[in-house]
Design a protein around this motif. Structure first.
Motif, PDB file in Angstrom:
ATOM      1  N   ALA A  20      -6.467  -1.341  -3.552  1.00 53.13           N
ATOM      2  CA  ALA A  20      -5.383  -0.640  -4.243  1.00 53.13           C
ATOM      3  C   ALA A  20      -5.360  -0.953  -5.854  1.00 53.13           C
ATOM      4  CB  ALA A  20      -4.353  -1.403  -3.755  1.00 53.13           C
ATOM      5  N   ILE A  37       0.945  -1.255  -0.014  1.00 51.06           N
ATOM      6  CA  ILE A  37      -0.008  -0.061  -0.027  1.00 51.06           C
ATOM      7  C   ILE A  37       0.995   1.238  -0.137  1.00 51.06           C
ATOM      8  CG2 ILE A  37      -1.582   1.396   1.595  1.00 51.06           C
ATOM      9  CD1 ILE A  37      -2.750  -0.904  -0.160  1.00 51.06           C
ATOM     10  N   TYR A  73      -8.367   1.902  -0.459  1.00 47.97           N
ATOM     11  CA  TYR A  73      -7.206   1.172   0.212  1.00 47.97           C
ATOM     12  C   TYR A  73      -7.105   1.658   1.539  1.00 47.97           C
ATOM     13  CZ  TYR A  73      -4.036   4.239  -1.917  1.00 47.97           C
ATOM     14  OH  TYR A  73      -3.175   5.610  -2.328  1.00 47.97           O
ATOM     15  N   ASP A  74      -7.245   2.795   1.837  1.00 49.12           N
ATOM     16  CA  ASP A  74      -6.752   3.804   2.916  1.00 49.12           C
ATOM     17  C   ASP A  74      -8.087   4.505   3.496  1.00 49.12           C
ATOM     18  OD1 ASP A  74      -5.420   4.680   5.030  1.00 49.12           O
ATOM     19  OD2 ASP A  74      -4.368   6.267   3.958  1.00 49.12           O
TER      20      ASP A  74
END
Length: 244
Positions: free
Chosen positions: A150, A59, A208-209
């Motif tokens: 991601a 990531i 993804y975050d």
């Protein structure tokens, strides 16, 4: 019949991309650079004695490898506007709408394959590096979702670059414009205002975050898709109806 013609145009465009050296180099280079960067991050974390998972270090590399996906999104359209290439292509596929749909699908396939290879190769590189240097154990608590997020993020960034290239038509303006947005403008604005969350890359990062207080992974992806449509729709109309 229309579906078959679209598949034929898409397949032809994929074949054209496969014979375009800069495109192949960019795709392979993105995956290799991603794996190398992640291996270096994993080795550094092990040297510092910091427990870190393969997912975590993968990531960390996403903001950097996205540059390769942006290049891949720009190249198919920019190549068509080089010299008389577009006229040659239109002689084979005179229906502009069909040509545009096939080229966009071909770009989507190529970008998706590269994104999957980059993320997958990075995970393998991180796992091998952690094993070789006997890194501290840390469970991948996030499961598969950050990895899938991601990969999806990289695909969406590539499609955004494709839309920008369709609008600007030429390699340098489209590439510089998109890279400047995600690497310079977006980080700077994020430090100045909370409204930067509505920028395309900031919104899609939630895939993804998911750290934003307003956007979720789903709404963030929808914001990114809205940006792609906002840029791509007028560009598509100009290509189909107004180009000479």
């Amino acid at each position: 019949m229309s579906g078959m013609r679209l598949l034929n145009v898409t397949a032809a465009d994929l074949g054209k991309l496969r014979t375009l050296p800069v495109f192949v180099i960019a795709a392979v280079g993105t995956a290799v650079i991603g794996a190398t960067m992640v291996a270096a991050l994993a080795a550094y974390a092990a040297e510092q004695g910091t427990p870190v998972s393969s997912t975590d270090v993968t990531i960390q590399a996403i903001p950097f490898v996205q540059a390769g996906l942006i290049l891949l999104g720009v190249l198919p359209v920019a190549h068509e506007h080089t010299g008389s290439q577009l006229s040659t292509t239109l002689a084979v596929v005179p229906r502009r709408g069909l040509l545009l749909a096939g080229k966009t699908l071909a770009t989507l396939v190529a970008v998706a394959l590269t994104a999957a290879a980059t993320v997958g190769g990075s995970l393998v590189a991180a796992a091998l590096t952690r094993h070789l240097v006997d890194a501290p154990v840390d469970d991948d608590g996030g499961g598969p979702w950050p990895v899938l997020g991601a990969t999806t993020y990289l695909v969406l960034v590539g499609l955004l670059a494709h839309a920008v290239a369709l609008l600007l038509r030429h390699l340098v303006p489209a590439l510089v414009g998109t890279l400047s947005l995600v690497l310079i403008v977006s980080p700077l604005l994020a430090g100045l205002t909370e409204h930067a969350r509505w920028l395309p890359d900031r919104a899609a990062m939630q895939l993804y975050d998911p750290a934003d207080a307003v956007l979720t992974a789903t709404t963030g992806a929808l914001v990114m898709i809205a940006w792609i449509v906002l840029v791509g729709a007028p560009a598509a109309v100009l290509f189909v109806r107004c180009d000479p």
